[in-house]
Design a protein around this motif. Sequence first.
Motif, short mmCIF file in Angstrom:
data_model
loop_
_atom_site.label_atom_id
_atom_site.label_comp_id
_atom_site.label_asym_id
_atom_site.label_seq_id
_atom_site.Cartn_x
_atom_site.Cartn_y
_atom_site.Cartn_z
N LEU A 77 4.71 -8.74 -7.41
CA LEU A 77 4.59 -7.83 -8.55
C LEU A 77 5.97 -7.69 -9.18
N SER A 78 6.10 -8.20 -10.41
CA SER A 78 7.43 -8.29 -11.03
C SER A 78 7.97 -6.95 -11.51
N ARG A 102 2.44 -4.55 2.54
CA ARG A 102 3.73 -4.70 1.90
C ARG A 102 4.57 -5.64 2.75
N THR A 103 5.26 -6.57 2.11
CA THR A 103 6.13 -7.51 2.81
C THR A 103 7.46 -7.59 2.07
N ASN A 104 8.45 -8.21 2.71
CA ASN A 104 9.74 -8.44 2.07
C ASN A 104 9.85 -9.82 1.47
N GLN A 213 4.83 -0.39 -6.34
CA GLN A 213 6.21 -0.75 -6.64
C GLN A 213 6.40 -2.26 -6.67
N ALA A 214 7.36 -2.69 -7.46
CA ALA A 214 7.65 -4.11 -7.58
C ALA A 214 8.00 -4.69 -6.21
N GLY A 215 7.62 -5.95 -5.99
CA GLY A 215 7.95 -6.61 -4.74
C GLY A 215 6.82 -7.49 -4.24
N TRP A 216 6.95 -7.94 -3.00
CA TRP A 216 5.99 -8.85 -2.39
C TRP A 216 4.89 -8.10 -1.65
#
Length: 278
Positions: A77-78, A102-104, A213-216
């Motif tokens: 998610l950009s 949620r992942t990093n 939230q933005a991220g993987w």
Amino acid sequence: MNIDLQNIFKITLSSAALSFAFAQPAAAAWTGADNTLELGTSISNPSFNSSNLGFAGNPALSNDGWGMQGAFTNFYLSSSAQSVTVDARSSAANFPAFSIFRTNVAYSGETVGVDTPAELTGQIHKFNSVGQAGDPGIIWATGADGIVETLGYVSSSSKNYVNSFGDVIDSGAHDVSIDDLYETGVSGSTGVTGNPAFANTKRYATLTLNDLQAGWYAVFVGGADVLGSSAGISLNISASAAASTYTPPAAVPVPSAVWLFGSALAGFLGIGRGKRNA
């Protein structure tokens, strides 16, 4: 959402563990090979997985989700979005279900942690698909290079199961996140579109994550009822056009003495399982 300090111990302990080498399920590809989700857009795969046993609901497999029959994928998610909806659909013969994490990193089901021998003996990815990151049965996927928090799951089967780790896999949509670091709420629905007597009828399972939230993120998908028939499960993920204005709380650092205390407890007592209410 409940903050569970025990889960913090478990996540830290497991991320330091050595990896085991297991056969890995391949991550399902997105149409156009594009796993980046931007505001006001969607990504999809019309034939993500077809197993009716990949998530839960098979007594012969202790009602556990299985990494070799379910399918992992990931998306990025950009920009933080007001909402993101994940939608899985199949013919009425199958019962789609999925969990979202949620992942990093772009995690696709690799083994990054180590479960206890009793949880792995004779099995490949004996998977607690509804457990919180660090719980027994999901430790193998927990760590800095894997799952850092389980956010929610949904099952379109009308049945409820108890897996071999003692966690209840309930019908419907469930928020299992432990804090507000990545979203402010998870909700969803299941059902059937049209008349079940017709071949074009679809059974669906959806989750909407507010202020994501933005991220993987990673998604594990499969059928949830052994009485269903294997049938293709499509997956679509869409982001709202509106950006989130939510500011997550800062993560509270844990003193080093606490980590050492947690490690000592784990050595003597093992890792416990936290109860969560959907």
